[in-house]
Structure formats: C-alpha cells, structure tokens
Design a protein around this motif. Structure first.
Motif, short mmCIF file in Angstrom:
data_model
loop_
_atom_site.label_atom_id
_atom_site.label_comp_id
_atom_site.label_asym_id
_atom_site.label_seq_id
_atom_site.Cartn_x
_atom_site.Cartn_y
_atom_site.Cartn_z
N ILE A 66 42.60 -9.16 -42.47
CA ILE A 66 41.65 -8.40 -43.26
C ILE A 66 40.23 -8.87 -42.96
CG2 ILE A 66 40.92 -7.74 -45.59
CD1 ILE A 66 43.74 -8.46 -46.57
N GLY A 67 39.33 -7.94 -42.66
CA GLY A 67 37.94 -8.29 -42.46
C GLY A 67 37.36 -7.69 -41.19
N LYS A 68 36.09 -7.94 -40.97
CA LYS A 68 35.43 -7.40 -39.79
C LYS A 68 36.00 -7.98 -38.50
CE LYS A 68 31.07 -6.70 -42.25
NZ LYS A 68 29.65 -7.09 -42.36
N ALA A 69 36.48 -9.21 -38.54
CA ALA A 69 37.06 -9.84 -37.36
C ALA A 69 38.57 -9.67 -37.28
CB ALA A 69 36.70 -11.33 -37.33
N ALA A 70 39.13 -8.84 -38.17
CA ALA A 70 40.59 -8.71 -38.24
C ALA A 70 41.25 -8.29 -36.93
CB ALA A 70 40.96 -7.74 -39.37
N PRO A 71 40.73 -7.29 -36.20
CA PRO A 71 41.40 -6.93 -34.95
C PRO A 71 41.49 -8.09 -33.97
CG PRO A 71 39.88 -5.20 -35.62
CD PRO A 71 39.61 -6.38 -36.50
N ALA A 72 40.39 -8.81 -33.79
CA ALA A 72 40.39 -9.93 -32.85
C ALA A 72 41.31 -11.05 -33.33
CB ALA A 72 38.97 -10.48 -32.68
N MET A 73 41.30 -11.34 -34.62
CA MET A 73 42.18 -12.38 -35.16
C MET A 73 43.64 -11.98 -34.99
SD MET A 73 40.11 -13.60 -38.59
CE MET A 73 41.03 -15.16 -38.81
N ALA A 74 43.94 -10.69 -35.18
CA ALA A 74 45.32 -10.22 -35.00
C ALA A 74 45.76 -10.38 -33.55
CB ALA A 74 45.43 -8.76 -35.45
N ARG A 75 44.86 -10.10 -32.61
CA ARG A 75 45.21 -10.29 -31.20
C ARG A 75 45.52 -11.76 -30.93
NH1 ARG A 75 40.59 -7.02 -30.40
NH2 ARG A 75 39.40 -8.79 -29.55
N GLY A 76 44.70 -12.64 -31.46
CA GLY A 76 44.94 -14.07 -31.27
C GLY A 76 46.27 -14.50 -31.84
N ALA A 77 46.61 -13.99 -33.02
CA ALA A 77 47.88 -14.33 -33.65
C ALA A 77 49.05 -13.83 -32.82
CB ALA A 77 47.94 -13.75 -35.06
N ALA A 78 48.95 -12.59 -32.34
CA ALA A 78 50.04 -12.03 -31.54
C ALA A 78 50.28 -12.83 -30.28
CB ALA A 78 49.72 -10.58 -31.20
N ARG A 135 44.15 -17.94 -32.05
CA ARG A 135 45.26 -18.29 -31.15
C ARG A 135 45.43 -19.80 -31.07
NH1 ARG A 135 45.85 -16.42 -24.77
NH2 ARG A 135 47.86 -17.44 -24.40
N SER A 136 44.33 -20.52 -30.93
CA SER A 136 44.38 -21.98 -30.83
C SER A 136 44.98 -22.61 -32.09
CB SER A 136 42.98 -22.52 -30.58
OG SER A 136 42.98 -23.93 -30.55
N LEU A 153 40.70 -2.82 -29.93
CA LEU A 153 41.99 -3.09 -29.31
C LEU A 153 42.87 -3.91 -30.26
CD1 LEU A 153 43.80 -2.97 -26.75
CD2 LEU A 153 42.76 -5.15 -26.08
N LEU A 154 44.12 -3.46 -30.44
CA LEU A 154 45.05 -4.14 -31.33
C LEU A 154 46.29 -4.61 -30.57
CD1 LEU A 154 45.07 -1.64 -34.35
CD2 LEU A 154 43.76 -3.76 -34.15
N PRO A 155 47.02 -5.57 -31.13
CA PRO A 155 48.28 -5.96 -30.51
C PRO A 155 49.26 -4.78 -30.52
CG PRO A 155 47.59 -7.57 -32.16
CD PRO A 155 46.69 -6.38 -32.31
#
Length: 202
Positions: free
Chosen positions: A48-60, A31-32, A79-81
C-alpha cells in the motif's frame, strides 16, 4: 582550482547522489530485506502506498516461491509482478475508490493462510489510498475531517493520529485481521524522523 578539479568534485558528488538513490530505491531495499528472512508459505503480499508497485516487485523477487496473492494499492500504474492485482485509490483525499482498496486489503488479510505468512509493505500516501471508515462514519466524514485538519495547519503526525481513530484498517488493524500466523511489515517513510506508526497512519 582547475577545470579538472571541478570535474572531479562534480563527479564525486554525482556518484554519491546516485549511491544514495540506489540505497533507498523501494524495489531494491524490499528485496534485500526479505531475502534475509525465511517465510513459511503460502505467502500473501499486500503493498500500500506510492511506492507499492516497486515494493511488490522487490518482494516477488525475494520470495523463493511465487506468492499466493499479491495485492498492490497505489495512485498510479506501474510494472507489477506476474499475477499481482492493482487497485488505484485516491490521493491526497480518500474517496470511494480508497474504500474499495481498503476492503480488498482487509479481504486479502482475512484470506491469508493460517499456516503461511503475510507480508505488508507500506509507504507514503497509504493513509488516503486505502481506507475503511470506522463504524458509523462514511468516507466523506473521513475526507472532510482530514481536509479541515490540513486547512488548520495540523502537523502530519497529529493528522495521522486523528486518521487512526477514524479507520477500520489503520493503527495495526489490517495486520490484526490477518489469519496467517507469521507476519512481516516493511515500511518506507516519507516523514523524516517519525515512528513507523506515522507511515500511512499505521
């Protein structure tokens, strides 16, 4: 040293530990990083990857408008966006599910808007989770090669180099397939000191 001194030292160490975890938390750092950018829309997000869900939330959370498409490829549910699609690939060895995920990633990249942006978020584990074998190869060929290389003690950097030559999406090929004129890639490394190309085999 008194009990109070021990408690203060322990408290200081715990505080530093928590601060370190927060500094590398995938959702927060993604997100930052994206909040500082101006991305022309519509935006396609591929994580893509093990951290993909969290990274997707940050992007959203960072995008001023909802993304046109968010594809998340990981090895677990989380949890997903809102509106995001999740595909579970296989890890540590790729299989047919990984091919489904890899093809979905290629389709999303090729479907991105030429006037918009594509954001690719990559973290550890992506090498196995998403794969499209190179022409003439099967996913069994790719998996067997990786298995033999690991059994022989091949370092992860060398293994990822091999993987890049067996794939239609690694080594930057996923991003090359994108139609969007504006592209951003954010990576979180699980290979200490390695170049970005080592993360998910590029």
């Amino acid at each position: 040293m008194t009990v109070t001194d021990h408690e203060q030292i322990r408290s200081a160490f715990l505080g530093a530990y928590r601060a370190a975890l927060e500094a590398v938390e995938p959702e927060a750092v993604t997100r930052s990083a994206l909040e500082t950018l101006r991305l022309p829309g519509p935006v396609t997000v591929i994580a893509i990857g093990k951290a993909a869900p969290a990274m997707a939330r940050g992007a959203a959370m960072a995008l001023p408008e909802p993304a046109a498409d968010i594809l998340v490829i990981s090895d677990h549910t989380e949890l997903l966006p809102v509106g995001a699609r999740l595909i579970l690939g296989s890890h540590p060895a790729p299989d047919a599910e990984s091919v489904t995920a890899g093809r979905a990633a290629l389709y999303a990249a090729r479907s991105s808007d030429p006037d918009g942006s594509i954001v690719v978020l990559v973290s550890g584990g992506g090498s196995a989770l998403a794969e499209v074998p190179a022409a003439g190869l099967t996913i069994e060929d790719v998996a067997a090669t990786a298995r033999l290389a690991m059994a022989a003690g091949m370092p992860i950097e060398a293994l990822n180099t091999v993987r890049r030559h067996l794939s239609e999406i690694k080594d930057g090929r996923l991003l090359a397939a994108a139609r969007s004129g504006h592209a951003v890639t954010l990576t979180i490394s699980d290979v200490a000191g390695a170049p970005p190309s080592a993360i998910a085999s590029g």
